[in-house]
Structures are given as structure tokens and as C-alpha cells.
Write a protein that holds these residues in place. Structure first.
Motif, PDB file in Angstrom:
ATOM      1  N   LEU A 182     -22.871 -34.222  38.127  1.00  0.00           N
ATOM      2  CA  LEU A 182     -23.211 -32.834  38.468  1.00  0.00           C
ATOM      3  C   LEU A 182     -24.699 -32.692  38.776  1.00  0.00           C
ATOM      4  O   LEU A 182     -25.080 -31.929  39.676  1.00  0.00           O
ATOM      5  N   VAL A 183     -25.539 -33.421  38.059  1.00  0.00           N
ATOM      6  CA  VAL A 183     -26.980 -33.380  38.335  1.00  0.00           C
ATOM      7  C   VAL A 183     -27.262 -33.916  39.733  1.00  0.00           C
ATOM      8  O   VAL A 183     -28.035 -33.324  40.504  1.00  0.00           O
ATOM      9  N   ARG A 184     -26.622 -35.045  40.095  1.00  0.00           N
ATOM     10  CA  ARG A 184     -26.836 -35.618  41.425  1.00  0.00           C
ATOM     11  C   ARG A 184     -26.366 -34.653  42.520  1.00  0.00           C
ATOM     12  O   ARG A 184     -27.031 -34.504  43.547  1.00  0.00           O
ATOM     13  N   LEU A 185     -25.234 -33.995  42.288  1.00  0.00           N
ATOM     14  CA  LEU A 185     -24.755 -33.014  43.261  1.00  0.00           C
ATOM     15  C   LEU A 185     -25.726 -31.834  43.376  1.00  0.00           C
ATOM     16  O   LEU A 185     -25.990 -31.339  44.469  1.00  0.00           O
ATOM     17  N   GLY A 186     -26.233 -31.386  42.238  1.00  0.00           N
ATOM     18  CA  GLY A 186     -27.157 -30.255  42.234  1.00  0.00           C
ATOM     19  C   GLY A 186     -28.491 -30.563  42.883  1.00  0.00           C
ATOM     20  O   GLY A 186     -29.199 -29.650  43.329  1.00  0.00           O
ATOM     21  N   ASP A 187     -28.863 -31.850  42.941  1.00  0.00           N
ATOM     22  CA  ASP A 187     -30.140 -32.241  43.545  1.00  0.00           C
ATOM     23  C   ASP A 187     -30.080 -32.307  45.066  1.00  0.00           C
ATOM     24  O   ASP A 187     -31.125 -32.423  45.715  1.00  0.00           O
ATOM     25  N   ILE A 188     -28.872 -32.260  45.650  1.00  0.00           N
ATOM     26  CA  ILE A 188     -28.772 -32.264  47.104  1.00  0.00           C
ATOM     27  C   ILE A 188     -29.318 -30.935  47.642  1.00  0.00           C
ATOM     28  O   ILE A 188     -29.019 -29.868  47.119  1.00  0.00           O
ATOM     29  N   LYS A 189     -30.108 -31.016  48.688  1.00  0.00           N
ATOM     30  CA  LYS A 189     -30.697 -29.814  49.282  1.00  0.00           C
ATOM     31  C   LYS A 189     -29.634 -29.092  50.116  1.00  0.00           C
ATOM     32  O   LYS A 189     -29.346 -29.474  51.247  1.00  0.00           O
ATOM     33  N   LEU A 190     -29.029 -28.066  49.515  1.00  0.00           N
ATOM     34  CA  LEU A 190     -27.996 -27.288  50.191  1.00  0.00           C
ATOM     35  C   LEU A 190     -28.373 -25.812  50.161  1.00  0.00           C
ATOM     36  O   LEU A 190     -29.197 -25.376  49.341  1.00  0.00           O
ATOM     37  N   ASP A 191     -27.758 -25.034  51.031  1.00  0.00           N
ATOM     38  CA  ASP A 191     -28.041 -23.608  51.155  1.00  0.00           C
ATOM     39  C   ASP A 191     -27.044 -22.822  50.312  1.00  0.00           C
ATOM     40  O   ASP A 191     -25.885 -22.658  50.694  1.00  0.00           O
ATOM     41  N   TYR A 192     -27.493 -22.349  49.137  1.00  0.00           N
ATOM     42  CA  TYR A 192     -26.605 -21.656  48.203  1.00  0.00           C
ATOM     43  C   TYR A 192     -26.743 -20.148  48.283  1.00  0.00           C
ATOM     44  O   TYR A 192     -27.841 -19.625  48.530  1.00  0.00           O
ATOM     45  N   LEU A 193     -25.639 -19.470  48.031  1.00  0.00           N
ATOM     46  CA  LEU A 193     -25.668 -18.029  47.804  1.00  0.00           C
ATOM     47  C   LEU A 193     -26.127 -17.764  46.379  1.00  0.00           C
ATOM     48  O   LEU A 193     -25.973 -18.615  45.490  1.00  0.00           O
ATOM     49  N   PRO A 194     -26.678 -16.571  46.112  1.00  0.00           N
ATOM     50  CA  PRO A 194     -27.063 -16.257  44.724  1.00  0.00           C
ATOM     51  C   PRO A 194     -25.822 -16.148  43.836  1.00  0.00           C
ATOM     52  O   PRO A 194     -24.714 -15.902  44.318  1.00  0.00           O
ATOM     53  N   PRO A 195     -25.996 -16.332  42.513  1.00  0.00           N
ATOM     54  CA  PRO A 195     -24.857 -16.172  41.601  1.00  0.00           C
ATOM     55  C   PRO A 195     -24.261 -14.781  41.705  1.00  0.00           C
ATOM     56  O   PRO A 195     -24.957 -13.812  42.055  1.00  0.00           O
ATOM     57  N   GLY A 196     -22.993 -14.673  41.370  1.00  0.00           N
ATOM     58  CA  GLY A 196     -22.295 -13.388  41.443  1.00  0.00           C
ATOM     59  C   GLY A 196     -22.924 -12.337  40.553  1.00  0.00           C
ATOM     60  O   GLY A 196     -22.968 -11.163  40.901  1.00  0.00           O
ATOM     61  N   ASP A 197     -23.453 -12.765  39.375  1.00  0.00           N
ATOM     62  CA  ASP A 197     -24.041 -11.780  38.473  1.00  0.00           C
ATOM     63  C   ASP A 197     -25.408 -11.310  38.945  1.00  0.00           C
ATOM     64  O   ASP A 197     -26.010 -10.451  38.338  1.00  0.00           O
ATOM     65  N   GLU A 198     -25.922 -11.894  40.062  1.00  0.00           N
ATOM     66  CA  GLU A 198     -27.179 -11.414  40.628  1.00  0.00           C
ATOM     67  C   GLU A 198     -26.955 -10.619  41.912  1.00  0.00           C
ATOM     68  O   GLU A 198     -27.889 -10.103  42.508  1.00  0.00           O
ATOM     69  N   ASP A 199     -25.675 -10.525  42.332  1.00  0.00           N
ATOM     70  CA  ASP A 199     -25.393  -9.812  43.594  1.00  0.00           C
ATOM     71  C   ASP A 199     -25.374  -8.299  43.425  1.00  0.00           C
ATOM     72  O   ASP A 199     -25.534  -7.566  44.384  1.00  0.00           O
ATOM     73  N   SER A 200     -25.083  -7.862  42.210  1.00  0.00           N
ATOM     74  CA  SER A 200     -24.938  -6.415  41.999  1.00  0.00           C
ATOM     75  C   SER A 200     -26.274  -5.719  41.847  1.00  0.00           C
ATOM     76  O   SER A 200     -27.274  -6.357  41.639  1.00  0.00           O
TER      77      SER A 200
END
Length: 200
Positions: A182-200
Motif C-alpha cells: 500500500l505504501v508503494r502504491l501511495g507513492d505513485i504520483k497520481l491525480d487524486y480527488l479529495p476525500p469524501g469527508d472533505e467534499d462537503s
């Protein structure tokens, strides 16, 4: 908890996840019984701490205990000779989600090993990736996710059936392997949306 080798395996895997400081997604956990076939299934999800809700990366874990395995376990339990040891079917899905743009799948596969760490003497084999697209009301792509699963089985030999604590040592490396993946996946430079609890 029931005194059963399948629940012992669940407990051993939970302990491995907690030892690796992974965060359980409580609402994702299920223990199901197929009332027609008799199979038992346990499903749960873990992520790295502090990833938000939903997390960017997640490991979905499924353990299956088929009816024939229960029959074999019962035969051993009452002293009959085993023709074939009972088996737990295992699937671990590494999921990258909350993606704002469609990533290069090769970038994800490049950091994923072809097989898992050992579980006893067995390993789980990596399968081909799956790309998920979520559309908005106007049928425009709104969010993406990529999943890569690891599948295999774990045979419960007589030493394990006789002493469920052996499962702790056999499953112990899984927590560290999942966390590092999971750490290796998280280190890939990808374009993420904000978490759902930050959308409101």
C-alpha cells in the motif's frame, strides 16, 4: 468467537494487520454463510492510517471456507484419515481509488510484485488489473479506480489442525507485506480527488 480453524485463521490475519498498524475499514467487514451451498466467507478491508475516507489505497481481503473443506475438517476432528486437507481460498485485492484521471496501469503494475509473501509454504499469484470508471449524471467520467488481485489457497495440514497457533506464524508476514504494498502504491504520483469527508 467460535472455536474453529477458520475463525482461528481470521484471528491470525487480523493480528497480522494490527501488528502492521493498518487501519480496518469497519463498515466493510462481513461474515457470510451461503444457506444453499454452506460455504463461509469473511471479507474485510484495511488501509494505511490517515488516508482519509475513503482512503486512496486499500486492501480488500476475502477468505473462503467451502463446504467440502468443512466436511474434511469434520472427518479429521472425529479421527478419520484425511484424503485431502481442508483448504482456505484467499483473495487480496489491492485497490487504488479516488482517482481524478485515468492512470497508466503499467505504473501501478510496476510497483506490484507478481506474488505475495509466503503463507506457510504457499504464495498468492497476481492477476490482471481491472479499471473502474464512475460516471456523473451527464455520463461524463467522474472518478476512476484500479484493482489488482492476488489469489491462491492455503492448505490446512494436520499440524495446523492440531494446533491453531501455527496459523499466527504462517500469516504473520501478511501484515507487513500488505502495508509495504500500500505504501508503494501511495507513492505513485497520481491525480487524486479529495476525500469524501472533505467534499462537503
Amino acid at each position: 468467537m467460535l472455536d474453529h480453524v477458520f475463525t482461528d485463521a481470521i484471528g491470525a490475519l487480523r493480528d497480522a494487520m494490527e501488528s502492521a498498524f493498518l487501519e480496518r475499514q469497519a463498515f466493510e467487514e462481513r461474515f457470510q454463510a451461503d444457506v444453499l451451498l454452506g460455504d463461509l466467507t469473511w471479507e474485510t478491508s484495511y488501509s494505511l492510517p490517515g488516508e482519509g475516507n475513503p482512503p486512496r489505497t486499500r486492501a480488500d481481503i476475502t477468505l473462503d471456507w467451502p463446504t467440502w473443506a468443512q466436511t474434511a475438517y469434520r472427518s479429521w476432528y472425529i479421527g478419520e484419515e484425511l484424503d485431502e486437507p481442508p483448504r482456505i481460498e484467499i483473495e487480496i485485492v489491492m485497490r487504488v481509488q479516488r482517482l481524478a484521471t485515468l492512470p497508466k496501469v503499467t505504473a501501478i503494475l510496476d510497483v506490484l510484485p507478481e506474488e505475495s509473501t509466503t503463507i506457510g509454504e504457499e504464495t498468492l499469484q497476481r492477476s490482471s488489473p481491472t479499471v473502474e470508471t464512475v460516471f456523473d449524471a451527464e455520463l461524463e467520467p467522474d472518478e476512476y479506480a484500479v484493482e489488482v488481485s492476488y489469489e491462491g489457497s492455503y492448505d490446512l495440514e494436520e499440524e495446523v489442525l492440531a494446533d491453531g497457533s501455527v496459523l499466527d506464524s504462517h500469516f504473520s508476514s501478511m501484515g507487513g507485506w500488505i502495508a509495504s504494498t500500500l505504501v508503494r502504491l501511495g507513492d505513485i504520483k497520481l491525480d487524486y480527488l479529495p476525500p469524501g469527508d472533505e467534499d462537503s
